[in-house]
Write an enzyme that holds these catalytic residues in place. Structure first.
Site, PDB file in Angstrom:
ATOM      1  N   CYS A 129       0.803  -1.222   0.000  1.00 53.48           N
ATOM      2  CA  CYS A 129       0.000   0.000   0.000  1.00 53.48           C
ATOM      3  C   CYS A 129       0.836   1.273   0.000  1.00 53.48           C
ATOM      4  O   CYS A 129       0.286   2.379  -0.017  1.00 53.48           O
ATOM      5  CB  CYS A 129      -0.947  -0.009   1.192  1.00 53.48           C
TER       6      CYS A 129
ATOM      7  N   GLU B 163      -0.669   5.074  13.882  1.00 54.57           N
ATOM      8  CA  GLU B 163      -0.321   6.225  13.044  1.00 54.57           C
ATOM      9  C   GLU B 163      -0.436   7.529  13.832  1.00 54.57           C
ATOM     10  O   GLU B 163       0.420   8.410  13.697  1.00 54.57           O
ATOM     11  CB  GLU B 163      -1.202   6.286  11.796  1.00 54.57           C
TER      12      GLU B 163
ATOM     13  N   LYS C 184      -9.599   7.860   2.868  1.00 56.04           N
ATOM     14  CA  LYS C 184     -10.061   6.481   2.704  1.00 56.04           C
ATOM     15  C   LYS C 184     -11.464   6.294   3.276  1.00 56.04           C
ATOM     16  O   LYS C 184     -12.133   5.312   2.945  1.00 56.04           O
ATOM     17  CB  LYS C 184      -9.096   5.509   3.383  1.00 56.04           C
TER      18      LYS C 184
END
Length: 417
Positions: free
Chosen positions: A165, A316, A337
């Site tokens: 990704c 993250e 997303k």
């Protein structure tokens, strides 16, 4: 050595929320969800029955039926997005040195549909190896930049980056580095992916990676929400024309933004899970900032990887806190997303376009589908929940993380003479 400056002069996009850059950007700002029940195959026996599919895309109309049949969907998507970017950049290749124009393209998986169809047909047969002669050239991940170069006659550096990704973020970084070193004048860079088929959905289901919110697909991608339960698969392509500044100025190109940095790192931790302390993600953001010659105080927006997974989202944010310190409370954060789903190898390019347009237009696209605060996250962090926000965006950072612990982060800022 003095590096050359690199600017963005063209954009192209094929996404689950729009089949052009204007449509995609409008969808982002209006919080449109691209998730719906899957139409491309029968999902009766699958745990997940929805995805963010590309809509109203007619490969036969775009390429011609004969040529479309020779190309896997991930290549069809690539050519479509590149066509828009070439037109957007107003490129006349007859007037340019095509020996100094390259193509670097990202794809995490490549021609999965082609592989699936050929193996299923073989299994149903009598054991004779009656494979389609286009099987291998349709399937291999590097065929997309090959077709792009053939279409436009481009003889500069040409290859594919494969880092799950993070793939198309890596394609942007490679193109950026070649350009600032003076190895080329221009690159068509980006990525494409087409994994919404039985193998793609079934494989990610087997990993327990996908959301199974089949009763409410449109809100299934919920980055940073307490009730997030996995990512939503997406498909499509994103193209960014990167060009050496003086070359762009000489041909009178319009300039969206300047690419100023890129960072790469590895988690060195686990096959699929992110490092629990966000070490690799912290390292990659710091590396990109250092490469750009910027500090966290210079960044106004971070387009996060933000996949809506229970493990990935907290790590993250932890990484951003470690890389940005108290500046995390000043910046905007959002996960697009939540609208497009996860385009895997194409995610980096499609999300970089969002970051570039945020810089150009001084507006932050939202993180939609937020219903319940997660107490794991500091409430002072601005996740740009549910509604786009106007603000000055001097520079934006965009993150991409992939299975295998691959991390890549890119930074764009407003162009100044």
């Amino acid at each position: 050595m003095e590096f050359k400056r690199v600017v963005v002069t063209g954009l192209g996009a094929l996404t689950p929320i729009g089949n052009s850059v204007p449509e995609y950007w409008d969808g982002l700002l209006n919080g449109v969800s691209g998730a719906a029940l899957i139409k491309s195959f029968d999902t009766t026996n699958f745990k997940t029955k929805f995805a963010c599919e590309v809509k109203n895309f007619d490969a036969d109309a775009f390429l011609g039926r004969k040529d479309a049949r020779k190309l896997d969907p991930f290549v069809q998507y690539a050519l479509y997005a590149v066509d828009e970017a070439v037109k957007d950049a107003e490129l006349d290749f007859d007037k340019l040195d095509t020996n100094r124009i390259g193509v670097i393209w990202g794809s995490g998986i490549g021609g999965l549909k082609t592989f699936l169809d050929e193996v299923v047909n073989f299994a149903k047969g009598d054991g004779s190896p009656r494979f389609n002669p286009f099987f291998i050239p349709k399937m291999i991940a590097d065929i997309a930049p090959g077709h792009i170069s053939i279409k436009y006659g481009l003889r500069g550096p040409n290859f594919t980056t494969v880092s799950a990704c993070a793939s198309s973020n890596n394609s942007l970084i490679d193109a950026f580095n070649y350009l600032r070193l003076g190895k080329a004048n221009m690159f068509i860079s980006g990525g494409s992916e087409a994994i919404i088929n039985e193998a793609g959905i079934g494989g990610f289901n087997a990993m327990h990676a996908l959301s199974t919110r089949n009763d409410d697909p449109a809100t299934a991608s919920r980055p940073f929400d307490l009730d997030r339960d996995g990512f939503v698969a997406g498909e499509g392509a994103g193209t960014i024309i990167l060009e050496e500044l003086e070359h762009a100025k000489a041909r009178g190109a319009k300039i969206y933004a300047e690419m100023v940095g890129g960072g790469m790192s590895a988690d060195a931790y686990h096959m699929t899970a992110p490092h629990p302390e966000g070490l690799g993600a912290t390292l990659v953001m710091k590396a990109a900032l250092e490469d750009a010659g910027l500090t966290p105080a210079d960044i106004d927006y971070v387009n996060v990887h933000g996949t809506s997974t229970p493990l990935g989202d907290p790590q993250e944010i932890k990484a951003i806190q470690q890389a940005y310190g108290d500046e995390i409370y000043r910046i905007n954060i959002s996960s697009t997303k939540s609208m497009t789903g996860h385009l895997l190898g194409a995610a980096g390019a499609v999300e970089a376009i969002a970051a570039i347009l945020a810089v150009k237009n001084d507006v932050i696209p939202p993180t939609i589908n937020h219903f319940t605060d997660d107490p794991a996250f500091d409430p002072r962090i601005n996740f740009t929940f549910n509604k786009a926000q106007q603000r000055e965006v001097r520079a934006a950072q965009s993150n991409g993380f992939g299975f295998g612990g691959h991390n890549a982060s890119v930074i764009f800022k407003k162009y100044e003479e």
